[in-house]
Scaffold this motif. Structure first.
Motif, PDB file in Angstrom:
ATOM      1  N   ALA A   1       3.742   8.448   5.302  1.00  0.00           N
ATOM      2  CA  ALA A   1       2.458   8.548   4.599  1.00  0.00           C
ATOM      3  C   ALA A   1       1.610   9.689   5.161  1.00  0.00           C
TER       4      ALA A   1
ATOM      5  N   CYS B   1      -2.462  11.463   5.123  1.00  0.00           N
ATOM      6  CA  CYS B   1      -3.893  11.382   4.839  1.00  0.00           C
ATOM      7  C   CYS B   1      -4.460  12.780   5.063  1.00  0.00           C
TER       8      CYS B   1
ATOM      9  N   PRO C   1       3.697   9.082   0.312  1.00  0.00           N
ATOM     10  CA  PRO C   1       2.741   7.987   0.085  1.00  0.00           C
ATOM     11  C   PRO C   1       1.352   8.348   0.623  1.00  0.00           C
TER      12      PRO C   1
ATOM     13  N   GLY D   1      -1.808   7.874   2.666  1.00  0.00           N
ATOM     14  CA  GLY D   1      -2.149   7.170   3.895  1.00  0.00           C
ATOM     15  C   GLY D   1      -3.554   6.606   3.862  1.00  0.00           C
ATOM     16  N   CYS D   2      -4.323   6.972   2.852  1.00  0.00           N
ATOM     17  CA  CYS D   2      -5.665   6.432   2.654  1.00  0.00           C
ATOM     18  C   CYS D   2      -5.976   6.516   1.159  1.00  0.00           C
ATOM     19  N   ARG D   3      -6.933   5.752   0.737  1.00  0.00           N
ATOM     20  CA  ARG D   3      -7.222   5.680  -0.707  1.00  0.00           C
ATOM     21  C   ARG D   3      -7.934   6.911  -1.250  1.00  0.00           C
TER      22      ARG D   3
ATOM     23  N   ASP E   1      -7.891   1.669   5.824  1.00  0.00           N
ATOM     24  CA  ASP E   1      -6.640   2.256   5.346  1.00  0.00           C
ATOM     25  C   ASP E   1      -5.827   2.839   6.499  1.00  0.00           C
TER      26      ASP E   1
ATOM     27  N   ALA F   1      -4.315  -0.029   8.450  1.00  0.00           N
ATOM     28  CA  ALA F   1      -3.293  -0.799   7.741  1.00  0.00           C
ATOM     29  C   ALA F   1      -2.088   0.047   7.331  1.00  0.00           C
ATOM     30  N   ARG F   2      -2.341   1.224   6.832  1.00  0.00           N
ATOM     31  CA  ARG F   2      -1.243   2.059   6.315  1.00  0.00           C
ATOM     32  C   ARG F   2      -0.590   2.913   7.398  1.00  0.00           C
ATOM     33  N   ARG F   3      -1.340   3.152   8.485  1.00  0.00           N
ATOM     34  CA  ARG F   3      -0.829   3.912   9.628  1.00  0.00           C
ATOM     35  C   ARG F   3      -0.095   5.191   9.203  1.00  0.00           C
ATOM     36  N   PRO F   4      -0.779   6.099   8.510  1.00  0.00           N
ATOM     37  CA  PRO F   4      -0.095   7.313   8.060  1.00  0.00           C
ATOM     38  C   PRO F   4       0.522   8.078   9.232  1.00  0.00           C
TER      39      PRO F   4
END
Length: 143
Positions: free
Chosen positions: A23, A25, A40, A42-44, A83, A86-89
């Motif tokens: 991911a 960001c 993906p 990594g943040c919204r 984000d 949770a997503r840990r880019p």
């Protein structure tokens, strides 16, 4: 005003040093990089303007004397922080070193993301004016 940097060079670096599932960001205003990198989110947020208050095509974008803090959305940083946790880019790409997307006046160190980068990421490269941070296996401190 300002031409896009050669995002392909950033993508090539990411491809050479990570996997397609890693991911990403972006700290800045470079949403096309998400598309080009095909990774993906990594943040919204596809740009950090909600956090910095930068408003394209206004003096907040180009005049370093204009304080854009009043344009920032207070709820945006907690959302981005959630984000990142949770997503840990795997990678955070920062456009401020090369003033990409006029982000020179918005270095991460001036915002809460600076602490996250200092604790959970390490600078890995600077490509096309963009600093690429790679996530550490274990945080160096508590963000």
């Amino acid at each position: 005003g300002q031409p896009d940097p050669p995002y392909g060079e950033v993508v090539a670096w990411l491809d050479a040093h990570g996997a397609p599932a890693d991911a990403l960001c972006i700290w800045g205003n470079s949403p096309v990089l998400y598309f080009d990198a095909d990774r993906p989110l990594g943040c919204r947020f596809v740009f950090a303007n909600y956090i910095t208050g930068l408003s394209p095509a206004t003096p907040s974008q180009t005049d370093p004397r204009v304080d854009s803090a009043r344009n920032a959305v207070p709820e945006a940083w907690p959302m981005m922080a959630a984000d990142l946790a949770a997503r840990r880019p795997a990678f955070v790409v920062d456009g401020s070193p090369g003033n990409v997307g006029f982000y020179g006046k918005y270095p991460p160190s001036a915002f809460p993301i600076g602490r996250v980068l200092a604790c959970a990421y390490a600078p890995a490269a600077t490509v096309a004016g963009m600093r690429i941070y790679r996530r550490l296996a274990a945080p160096a401190c508590a963000p």
